[in-house]
Write an enzyme that holds these catalytic residues in place. Sequence first.
Site, PDB file in Angstrom:
ATOM      1  N   GLN A   1       9.856  16.833  10.179  1.00 33.84           N
ATOM      2  CA  GLN A   1       8.970  15.732  10.552  1.00 33.84           C
ATOM      3  C   GLN A   1       7.554  16.224  10.765  1.00 33.84           C
ATOM      4  O   GLN A   1       6.580  15.552  10.385  1.00 33.84           O
ATOM      5  CB  GLN A   1       9.491  15.046  11.812  1.00 33.84           C
ATOM      6  CG  GLN A   1       9.057  13.604  11.967  1.00 33.84           C
ATOM      7  CD  GLN A   1       9.583  12.728  10.841  1.00 33.84           C
ATOM      8  OE1 GLN A   1      10.610  13.029  10.225  1.00 33.84           O
ATOM      9  NE2 GLN A   1       8.891  11.646  10.541  1.00 33.84           N
TER      10      GLN A   1
ATOM     11  N   GLU B   1       3.467 -36.005  29.710  1.00 26.42           N
ATOM     12  CA  GLU B   1       2.466 -35.014  29.308  1.00 26.42           C
ATOM     13  C   GLU B   1       1.109 -35.664  29.038  1.00 26.42           C
ATOM     14  O   GLU B   1       0.196 -35.002  28.541  1.00 26.42           O
ATOM     15  CB  GLU B   1       2.947 -34.257  28.065  1.00 26.42           C
ATOM     16  CG  GLU B   1       4.164 -33.377  28.319  1.00 26.42           C
ATOM     17  CD  GLU B   1       4.477 -32.444  27.155  1.00 26.42           C
ATOM     18  OE1 GLU B   1       3.968 -32.678  26.038  1.00 26.42           O
ATOM     19  OE2 GLU B   1       5.215 -31.470  27.370  1.00 26.42           O
TER      20      GLU B   1
ATOM     21  N   HIS C   1       2.034 -40.018  21.221  1.00 27.70           N
ATOM     22  CA  HIS C   1       3.229 -39.384  20.682  1.00 27.70           C
ATOM     23  C   HIS C   1       4.426 -40.335  20.802  1.00 27.70           C
ATOM     24  O   HIS C   1       5.191 -40.525  19.848  1.00 27.70           O
ATOM     25  CB  HIS C   1       3.551 -38.089  21.448  1.00 27.70           C
ATOM     26  CG  HIS C   1       2.691 -36.922  21.081  1.00 27.70           C
ATOM     27  ND1 HIS C   1       1.324 -36.939  21.184  1.00 27.70           N
ATOM     28  CD2 HIS C   1       3.024 -35.683  20.623  1.00 27.70           C
ATOM     29  CE1 HIS C   1       0.840 -35.762  20.803  1.00 27.70           C
ATOM     30  NE2 HIS C   1       1.861 -34.977  20.463  1.00 27.70           N
TER      31      HIS C   1
ATOM     32  N   GLU D   1      10.336   6.342  16.150  1.00 24.81           N
ATOM     33  CA  GLU D   1      10.409   5.815  14.787  1.00 24.81           C
ATOM     34  C   GLU D   1      11.761   6.202  14.169  1.00 24.81           C
ATOM     35  O   GLU D   1      12.469   5.364  13.615  1.00 24.81           O
ATOM     36  CB  GLU D   1       9.261   6.384  13.966  1.00 24.81           C
ATOM     37  CG  GLU D   1       9.268   5.950  12.510  1.00 24.81           C
ATOM     38  CD  GLU D   1       8.222   6.678  11.688  1.00 24.81           C
ATOM     39  OE1 GLU D   1       7.970   6.240  10.555  1.00 24.81           O
ATOM     40  OE2 GLU D   1       7.667   7.697  12.155  1.00 24.81           O
ATOM     41  N   HIS D   2      12.091   7.480  14.237  1.00 29.82           N
ATOM     42  CA  HIS D   2      13.393   7.989  13.793  1.00 29.82           C
ATOM     43  C   HIS D   2      14.091   8.600  15.007  1.00 29.82           C
ATOM     44  O   HIS D   2      13.505   9.449  15.684  1.00 29.82           O
ATOM     45  CB  HIS D   2      13.243   9.083  12.740  1.00 29.82           C
ATOM     46  CG  HIS D   2      12.298   8.760  11.618  1.00 29.82           C
ATOM     47  ND1 HIS D   2      10.948   9.044  11.678  1.00 29.82           N
ATOM     48  CD2 HIS D   2      12.524   8.193  10.400  1.00 29.82           C
ATOM     49  CE1 HIS D   2      10.377   8.665  10.545  1.00 29.82           C
ATOM     50  NE2 HIS D   2      11.314   8.145   9.756  1.00 29.82           N
TER      51      HIS D   2
ATOM     52  N   HIS E   1       4.809  16.349   7.890  1.00 30.47           N
ATOM     53  CA  HIS E   1       4.055  15.191   7.400  1.00 30.47           C
ATOM     54  C   HIS E   1       2.564  15.294   7.705  1.00 30.47           C
ATOM     55  O   HIS E   1       1.716  14.998   6.867  1.00 30.47           O
ATOM     56  CB  HIS E   1       4.590  13.901   8.042  1.00 30.47           C
ATOM     57  CG  HIS E   1       5.756  13.317   7.330  1.00 30.47           C
ATOM     58  ND1 HIS E   1       5.650  12.656   6.138  1.00 30.47           N
ATOM     59  CD2 HIS E   1       7.073  13.290   7.660  1.00 30.47           C
ATOM     60  CE1 HIS E   1       6.839  12.237   5.759  1.00 30.47           C
ATOM     61  NE2 HIS E   1       7.731  12.609   6.670  1.00 30.47           N
TER      62      HIS E   1
ATOM     63  N   THR F   1       3.722   9.549  12.127  1.00 33.52           N
ATOM     64  CA  THR F   1       5.183   9.533  12.095  1.00 33.52           C
ATOM     65  C   THR F   1       5.762  10.360  13.231  1.00 33.52           C
ATOM     66  O   THR F   1       5.078  11.227  13.798  1.00 33.52           O
ATOM     67  CB  THR F   1       5.687  10.046  10.737  1.00 33.52           C
ATOM     68  OG1 THR F   1       7.090   9.795  10.629  1.00 33.52           O
ATOM     69  CG2 THR F   1       5.406  11.528  10.555  1.00 33.52           C
TER      70      THR F   1
ATOM     71  N   TYR G   1       0.836  -1.194   0.000  1.00 34.67           N
ATOM     72  CA  TYR G   1       0.000   0.000   0.000  1.00 34.67           C
ATOM     73  C   TYR G   1       0.875   1.250   0.000  1.00 34.67           C
ATOM     74  O   TYR G   1       1.805   1.367   0.806  1.00 34.67           O
ATOM     75  CB  TYR G   1      -0.935   0.031   1.213  1.00 34.67           C
ATOM     76  CG  TYR G   1      -1.888   1.205   1.122  1.00 34.67           C
ATOM     77  CD1 TYR G   1      -2.969   1.169   0.247  1.00 34.67           C
ATOM     78  CD2 TYR G   1      -1.677   2.357   1.865  1.00 34.67           C
ATOM     79  CE1 TYR G   1      -3.824   2.249   0.124  1.00 34.67           C
ATOM     80  CE2 TYR G   1      -2.522   3.442   1.746  1.00 34.67           C
ATOM     81  CZ  TYR G   1      -3.595   3.387   0.872  1.00 34.67           C
ATOM     82  OH  TYR G   1      -4.430   4.466   0.735  1.00 34.67           O
TER      83      TYR G   1
ATOM     84  N   GLN H   1     -10.532   0.379   1.634  1.00 32.28           N
ATOM     85  CA  GLN H   1     -11.017  -0.480   0.540  1.00 32.28           C
ATOM     86  C   GLN H   1      -9.868  -1.185  -0.178  1.00 32.28           C
ATOM     87  O   GLN H   1     -10.033  -2.310  -0.660  1.00 32.28           O
ATOM     88  CB  GLN H   1     -11.871   0.329  -0.444  1.00 32.28           C
ATOM     89  CG  GLN H   1     -11.202   1.515  -1.088  1.00 32.28           C
ATOM     90  CD  GLN H   1     -11.372   2.805  -0.296  1.00 32.28           C
ATOM     91  OE1 GLN H   1     -11.518   2.785   0.916  1.00 32.28           O
ATOM     92  NE2 GLN H   1     -11.351   3.928  -1.002  1.00 32.28           N
TER      93      GLN H   1
ATOM     94  N   ASP I   1      14.578   8.944   4.508  1.00 32.26           N
ATOM     95  CA  ASP I   1      13.304   8.947   3.789  1.00 32.26           C
ATOM     96  C   ASP I   1      13.492   8.637   2.310  1.00 32.26           C
ATOM     97  O   ASP I   1      12.621   8.035   1.679  1.00 32.26           O
ATOM     98  CB  ASP I   1      12.620  10.309   3.925  1.00 32.26           C
ATOM     99  CG  ASP I   1      12.042  10.538   5.312  1.00 32.26           C
ATOM    100  OD1 ASP I   1      11.831   9.548   6.035  1.00 32.26           O
ATOM    101  OD2 ASP I   1      11.789  11.714   5.655  1.00 32.26           O
TER     102      ASP I   1
ATOM    103  N   ASN J   1      -3.165   6.070   6.544  1.00 28.07           N
ATOM    104  CA  ASN J   1      -3.836   6.848   7.580  1.00 28.07           C
ATOM    105  C   ASN J   1      -4.539   5.940   8.583  1.00 28.07           C
ATOM    106  O   ASN J   1      -4.395   4.712   8.555  1.00 28.07           O
ATOM    107  CB  ASN J   1      -4.804   7.853   6.943  1.00 28.07           C
ATOM    108  CG  ASN J   1      -5.923   7.162   6.157  1.00 28.07           C
ATOM    109  OD1 ASN J   1      -6.198   5.976   6.337  1.00 28.07           O
ATOM    110  ND2 ASN J   1      -6.572   7.908   5.281  1.00 28.07           N
TER     111      ASN J   1
END
Length: 460
Positions: free
Chosen positions: A270, A427, A432, A339-340, A273, A248, A128, A193, A373, A225
């Site tokens: 940053q 067990e 087994h 994240e960064h 964004h 972010t 995506y 979707q 980036d 998003n």
Amino acid sequence: MRTIDLRGATLTRAELLEVMPRAEMGTFEATDLVRPILDDVKERGAAALRDYGEKFDGVRPHYLRVPKEELERSLEQLDPKVRAAIEESVRRSRAVAATQVPKPFYTDLADGARVSERWIPVERVGLYVPGGKAVYPSSVIMNAVPAQAAGVESLAIATPPSKSNNDGLPDRTILATCAILGVDEVYAVGGAQAVAMFAYGARGSEPQDGEILCEPVDKITGPGNIFVATAKSLVSGIVGIDAVAGPTEIGIIADSTANPGWLAADLIGQAEHDELAGSVLITDDTDLAQQVLDELAVRVPRTKHADRVTTSLSGKQSAIIITDDLQQSIAVANAYAAEHLEIQTEDPDAVIPQIRNAGAIFRGGYSPVPLGDYMSGSNHVLPTGGTARFAAALGVHTFMKPVEVIEYDATGLGAIADRINNFAVSEDLPAHGESVLTRFVDDPYDKDTLDEQIAKAGLV
């Protein structure tokens, strides 16, 4: 930006995590909006995709799957300077990805006893690429390159349609990037979707779609998003996902040697964004903190997206955190798990080994986040919202599965057959043990003579 002063505070781990500036994810609230979209696409396929394109993107795509000739046309029309930049980014990303491919290995435990491990690519992946406030050909690169390096056979990309293109095709730069990468299965589908299409597949509804518009995938990756993140969360039991990404964020550890103008520029970069983007400066120098605030006052009004930046920097997810010393700054950074994470200190090499939690670490003043980036060769799809405490960046490993191969012969199994049986009986799973023993004794179900059979077979 608000200030959080931790000087003199002795906080427990829980308390430190609690005071970290965070944006609200809101995936729970979005669930009621997203689930009907998933169900509708599952039921109606391409017809639902067109309806949602019209509703959310303001355009009803004629072609949901972008024709190959449109990818080629987009590449031909691409600005040569932009093409050169994209191709350099691809080259560097491919060089790094090639070194990330894990190697198979084996361990010999005894004669006739080997366990090996193979790394198998995921067969089909849906990537995506978000739209919204910006265009992200860089996200095409960051998702597709490691998948290709991993050996994924089937790659599909979904990205929102654009009002500026004929028939509601996606942004031309994104299409050109797909062409550069050799990805020709591209869909003009965005939002929740698109996630539904990847998870369930989609039947065609118009002649240009064919009977099947899109086959389901095995894994979905890529940022988006809140609706995309929620959709990925909801389908994660049906397909694999990389992560549920939040807004972010950047964290910066800085001391008195840092350049306040550079720090301000990096925080602004940053914040550009998204209004929910987090910008956090961690420093033990109050003078530096004030200098950064002064720089922000001058620089923010001069940047293009000043309103967005102002909202981000003034939100509760952004802050300047004042600490007692560098060690406390490091402890804060590990709690924040950015994240960064930029390290702008006198001796960054002394700091980096102490960082346990970060999506990616940017060493020194000449390694700003935008380098990662676009063109550092590293991947910019990174864990957000503190999840770097347990999650990692997207990479070749994201698209591969380690599978163990167990190779024992009669000698190898016979050496431990009796012990396996004893373990299984403990067990209360005697079948087994019987499964193993049946290869060496006449009647593993005759418990009265089993010890004799085991001894006769030389298993003890």
